[in-house]
Design a protein around this motif. Structure first.
Motif, PDB file in Angstrom:
ATOM      1  N   VAL A   1       0.838  -1.206   0.000  1.00 10.95           N
ATOM      2  CA  VAL A   1       0.000   0.000   0.000  1.00 10.95           C
ATOM      3  C   VAL A   1       0.871   1.253   0.000  1.00 10.95           C
ATOM      4  O   VAL A   1       0.678   2.175  -0.808  1.00 10.95           O
ATOM      5  CB  VAL A   1      -0.948   0.006   1.217  1.00 10.95           C
ATOM      6  CG1 VAL A   1      -1.619   1.375   1.361  1.00 10.95           C
ATOM      7  CG2 VAL A   1      -2.011  -1.072   1.077  1.00 10.95           C
TER       8      VAL A   1
ATOM      9  N   ALA B   1      -3.617   0.925  -4.863  1.00 10.62           N
ATOM     10  CA  ALA B   1      -3.963   0.777  -3.452  1.00 10.62           C
ATOM     11  C   ALA B   1      -4.987  -0.341  -3.256  1.00 10.62           C
ATOM     12  O   ALA B   1      -4.936  -1.079  -2.262  1.00 10.62           O
ATOM     13  CB  ALA B   1      -4.514   2.094  -2.897  1.00 10.62           C
TER      14      ALA B   1
ATOM     15  N   ALA C   1      -2.545   2.658   5.684  1.00  5.79           N
ATOM     16  CA  ALA C   1      -2.101   1.264   5.687  1.00  5.79           C
ATOM     17  C   ALA C   1      -2.016   0.715   7.109  1.00  5.79           C
ATOM     18  O   ALA C   1      -2.461  -0.410   7.375  1.00  5.79           O
ATOM     19  CB  ALA C   1      -0.740   1.158   4.988  1.00  5.79           C
TER      20      ALA C   1
END
Length: 402
Positions: free
Chosen positions: A35, A281, A371
């Motif tokens: 991420v 993402a 994240a």
């Protein structure tokens, strides 16, 4: 049992099974690292695109000639549709145009001593320095008087200067452009541009010199306009289009030019970067979910292995909430530790991959928080079911478990 004691018990269980704990955290580490890396690469790509657009000029509006074949518009330097008179018309009719210059571009051989390079030559008026945001490393830009006299003077972009002079002094030197002598009066500072219109790989000359001595033509490759500020770009573009539409239309009524502003390019670049970042993402988020499933599986195995321990603790008075918090905290701690390691992996990944593909390495703080927060959420969501099963075990049945 207090939260502190539950946490101490959870940490003890993790420390006792180090290898299994590391393998359990691996999915979270990869997910968090992915991420951070993907968001960082997307942001770096966006910033690079913005820097390249800024290198072309600020508050920039470009007009290109075009002609139509069978109803299909095609851009072409040979469209015979833009002339120097159009530049003067825009100057008079568009008050929000701070600077206006015609441009003539051609590929040319440039020689100095025994060095021979091929580069882009851009002819423009002195205002092109401000329109194209050209800062000088040394020397000066050509003047209006030198343009009027069609003097053979030039300003070198940084890359072509470096290839010809290898870092030495260029001011006052004579180079040959298409077998004609030109005096170097300035060297532009490095911009870091790329592609066909890279300002670093260009030689800038007065437009009258380009039209009269290098090409012998009266048509322009384009017109560059700098708006007063970013807030007037849309209005300035509309005024430029309406002004030129009065004089540059074909017999069938089609416009013989195409105009667009820098804001459109910026919006396109930002939109592409946003979609790219969300896509990356999302892919990295899948890794976190997969890691969470792995944690749930390991926690279910852990509950099975420690059934007698749970039964013994319940037999001596541990409540369901104490057992639930112990196993849930163990899952959360695993995810948080994996998240911390994943942050380090992600930061290293951004620097490594950005250097490999040639974009600025950017660690986005919001991406790190996102994240890490998602990792904690994974620990709660995927640890809740195993913890619930452990808390519901009956003491007698748990103690009988082999």
């Amino acid at each position: 049992m207090s939260v502190t004691e539950s946490l101490r018990t959870a940490l003890g269980a993790i420390a006792t099974n180090r290898l299994r704990s590391v393998l359990t955290m691996l999915g979270v580490i990869i997910g968090v690292g992915s991420v951070i890396t993907m968001i960082g690469i997307a942001e770096g790509s966006k910033r690079q695109a913005m820097e390249q657009l800024d290198a072309l000029g600020r508050n920039l509006i470009l007009v290109f000639p075009q002609r139509s074949f069978g109803g299909v518009a095609q851009a072409s330097d040979e469209a015979q549709s833009l002339r120097q008179s159009d530049v003067e018309l825009i100057r008079r009719a568009v008050p929000t145009a701070a600077n206006v210059s015609g441009e003539v571009r051609l590929r040319a051989q440039v020689k100095y001593g025994n060095r021979n390079e091929r580069t882009m030559v851009t002819g423009g008026e002195p205002e092109i320095q401000y329109i194209r945001n050209i800062k000088l490393k040394e020397g000066r830009f050509f003047t209006a008087a030198e343009n009027e006299a069609a003097d053979k003077v030039c300003v070198l972009g940084y890359d072509i200067y470096d290839r010809l002079f290898e870092g030495g002094s260029a001011l006052g030197a004579t180079i040959r452009l298409n077998n004609q002598d030109f005096q170097v009066i300035g060297v532009a500072a490095f911009k870091g541009g790329q592609g066909f219109m890279n300002p670093d790989d260009a030689v800038f000359v007065p437009i009258r010199t380009s039209l009269g001595r290098l090409q012998r033509r009266d048509t322009l490759s384009g017109i560059a306009v700098r708006a007063v500020d970013s807030s007037t770009m849309a209005y300035t573009l509309q005024q430029v289009q309406s002004t030129l539409a009065r004089v540059r239309r074909s017999a069938s009524g089609e416009e013989l030019f195409r105009a667009f502003n820098q804001g459109e390019l910026i919006e396109t670049a930002e939109g592409q970067a946003r979609v790219f970042g969300l896509l990356l993402a999302g892919i990295a988020g899948v890794s976190l979910v997969v890691g969470g499933i792995g944690i749930m599986n390991i926690m279910l195995v852990s509950v099975k292995e420690r059934t007698r321990e749970v039964g013994l603790r319940k037999a001596v008075g541990a409540t369901q909430d104490a057992i639930l918090s112990q196993f849930l905290l163990e899952s959360i701690v695993l995810c948080l530790l994996g998240g911390l390691i994943g942050i380090a992996v992600g930061v290293g990944g951004v620097k490594l991959i950005a250097g490999f593909i040639g974009v600025p390495p950017v660690v986005v703080a919001s991406g790190v928080v996102l994240a890490f927060g998602f990792a904690a959420l994974v620990g709660i969501v995927f640890g809740l079911y195993p913890a619930y099963l452990a808390s519901k075990l009956q003491p007698i049945e748990a103690l009988r478990e082999e």
